[in-house]
Design a protein around this motif. Structure first.
Motif, PDB file in Angstrom:
ATOM      1  N   GLY A 181      -4.632  -7.005  -4.803  1.00 49.42           N
ATOM      2  CA  GLY A 181      -5.782  -6.626  -5.615  1.00 49.42           C
ATOM      3  C   GLY A 181      -6.209  -7.723  -6.571  1.00 49.42           C
ATOM      4  O   GLY A 181      -7.397  -8.036  -6.700  1.00 49.42           O
ATOM      5  N   LEU A 182      -5.242  -8.338  -7.238  1.00 51.69           N
ATOM      6  CA  LEU A 182      -5.559  -9.420  -8.167  1.00 51.69           C
ATOM      7  C   LEU A 182      -6.111 -10.641  -7.435  1.00 51.69           C
ATOM      8  O   LEU A 182      -7.055 -11.282  -7.910  1.00 51.69           O
ATOM      9  CB  LEU A 182      -4.319  -9.808  -8.972  1.00 51.69           C
ATOM     10  CG  LEU A 182      -3.851  -8.782 -10.004  1.00 51.69           C
ATOM     11  CD1 LEU A 182      -2.538  -9.229 -10.633  1.00 51.69           C
ATOM     12  CD2 LEU A 182      -4.911  -8.538 -11.061  1.00 51.69           C
ATOM     13  N   LEU A 190       6.611  -2.320  -3.035  1.00 54.55           N
ATOM     14  CA  LEU A 190       5.319  -2.041  -2.427  1.00 54.55           C
ATOM     15  C   LEU A 190       4.187  -2.074  -3.448  1.00 54.55           C
ATOM     16  O   LEU A 190       3.096  -2.587  -3.155  1.00 54.55           O
ATOM     17  CB  LEU A 190       5.356  -0.698  -1.702  1.00 54.55           C
ATOM     18  CG  LEU A 190       6.419  -0.604  -0.591  1.00 54.55           C
ATOM     19  CD1 LEU A 190       6.446   0.798   0.010  1.00 54.55           C
ATOM     20  CD2 LEU A 190       6.195  -1.650   0.472  1.00 54.55           C
ATOM     21  N   ALA A 191       4.412  -1.560  -4.636  1.00 53.55           N
ATOM     22  CA  ALA A 191       3.384  -1.607  -5.683  1.00 53.55           C
ATOM     23  C   ALA A 191       3.070  -3.055  -6.046  1.00 53.55           C
ATOM     24  O   ALA A 191       1.907  -3.419  -6.249  1.00 53.55           O
ATOM     25  CB  ALA A 191       3.826  -0.822  -6.914  1.00 53.55           C
ATOM     26  N   GLU A 192       4.085  -3.884  -6.095  1.00 51.02           N
ATOM     27  CA  GLU A 192       3.880  -5.296  -6.412  1.00 51.02           C
ATOM     28  C   GLU A 192       3.020  -5.979  -5.344  1.00 51.02           C
ATOM     29  O   GLU A 192       2.152  -6.802  -5.660  1.00 51.02           O
ATOM     30  CB  GLU A 192       5.216  -6.009  -6.541  1.00 51.02           C
ATOM     31  CG  GLU A 192       5.093  -7.447  -6.979  1.00 51.02           C
ATOM     32  CD  GLU A 192       6.426  -8.109  -7.270  1.00 51.02           C
ATOM     33  OE1 GLU A 192       6.409  -9.335  -7.452  1.00 51.02           O
ATOM     34  OE2 GLU A 192       7.462  -7.425  -7.320  1.00 51.02           O
ATOM     35  N   LEU A 193       3.241  -5.630  -4.072  1.00 56.52           N
ATOM     36  CA  LEU A 193       2.407  -6.178  -2.998  1.00 56.52           C
ATOM     37  C   LEU A 193       0.954  -5.766  -3.171  1.00 56.52           C
ATOM     38  O   LEU A 193       0.044  -6.581  -3.015  1.00 56.52           O
ATOM     39  CB  LEU A 193       2.911  -5.698  -1.634  1.00 56.52           C
ATOM     40  CG  LEU A 193       4.241  -6.250  -1.153  1.00 56.52           C
ATOM     41  CD1 LEU A 193       4.669  -5.557   0.134  1.00 56.52           C
ATOM     42  CD2 LEU A 193       4.153  -7.751  -0.945  1.00 56.52           C
ATOM     43  N   CYS A 239       0.584   4.240  -0.256  1.00 61.43           N
ATOM     44  CA  CYS A 239       0.724   3.660  -1.586  1.00 61.43           C
ATOM     45  C   CYS A 239      -0.684   3.200  -1.962  1.00 61.43           C
ATOM     46  O   CYS A 239      -1.421   2.695  -1.122  1.00 61.43           O
ATOM     47  CB  CYS A 239       1.665   2.468  -1.553  1.00 61.43           C
ATOM     48  SG  CYS A 239       3.270   2.827  -0.822  1.00 61.43           S
ATOM     49  N   VAL A 240      -1.047   3.372  -3.233  1.00 62.38           N
ATOM     50  CA  VAL A 240      -2.442   3.168  -3.627  1.00 62.38           C
ATOM     51  C   VAL A 240      -2.546   2.335  -4.908  1.00 62.38           C
ATOM     52  O   VAL A 240      -1.757   2.497  -5.845  1.00 62.38           O
ATOM     53  CB  VAL A 240      -3.131   4.539  -3.864  1.00 62.38           C
ATOM     54  CG1 VAL A 240      -4.588   4.342  -4.271  1.00 62.38           C
ATOM     55  CG2 VAL A 240      -3.032   5.423  -2.640  1.00 62.38           C
ATOM     56  N   MET A 297      -1.561  -5.146   6.908  1.00 63.04           N
ATOM     57  CA  MET A 297      -0.645  -4.273   6.192  1.00 63.04           C
ATOM     58  C   MET A 297      -1.359  -3.584   5.029  1.00 63.04           C
ATOM     59  O   MET A 297      -1.348  -2.380   4.936  1.00 63.04           O
ATOM     60  CB  MET A 297       0.557  -5.086   5.720  1.00 63.04           C
ATOM     61  CG  MET A 297       1.604  -4.264   5.059  1.00 63.04           C
ATOM     62  SD  MET A 297       3.062  -5.277   4.695  1.00 63.04           S
ATOM     63  CE  MET A 297       4.210  -3.996   4.365  1.00 63.04           C
ATOM     64  N   ILE A 298      -1.993  -4.357   4.140  1.00 67.41           N
ATOM     65  CA  ILE A 298      -2.737  -3.770   3.022  1.00 67.41           C
ATOM     66  C   ILE A 298      -4.198  -3.692   3.413  1.00 67.41           C
ATOM     67  O   ILE A 298      -4.767  -4.656   3.910  1.00 67.41           O
ATOM     68  CB  ILE A 298      -2.551  -4.593   1.735  1.00 67.41           C
ATOM     69  CG1 ILE A 298      -1.091  -4.520   1.291  1.00 67.41           C
ATOM     70  CG2 ILE A 298      -3.490  -4.080   0.636  1.00 67.41           C
ATOM     71  CD1 ILE A 298      -0.759  -5.399   0.110  1.00 67.41           C
TER      72      ILE A 298
END
Length: 77
Positions: A55-56, A47-50, A20-21, A1-2
């Motif tokens: 990333g973290l 989506l931003a939270e995902l 989404c980026v 997905m990501i």
């Protein structure tokens, strides 16, 4: 997905033919998450939270010192 795209220093999530980026930059052992973007019609779906979570997670696995120029990412630090 990501999808992580290290050559472009970003994580992306595609949905409904839109991207989404989460952008970042790396300097030595420090990563700075600089920008998140979710197209208007996809907002409010988490989506931003995902993206930020992925990333973290990746940054911690790489033992980076984490910074966030992006106000949204700062909320998770």
């Amino acid at each position: 997905m990501i999808e992580h795209q290290p050559a472009q220093s970003r994580f992306i999530l595609r949905k409904d033919d839109q991207e989404c980026v989460l952008d970042y930059s790396v300097q030595g052992d420090t990563i700075d998450f600089t920008h998140t973007y979710v197209p208007f019609r996809l907002r409010g779906q988490g989506l931003a939270e995902l993206l930020v979570g992925e990333g973290l997670k990746w940054a911690r696995e790489q033992d980076f010192r984490i910074e966030a120029s992006c106000w949204y990412v700062r909320k998770f630090l």
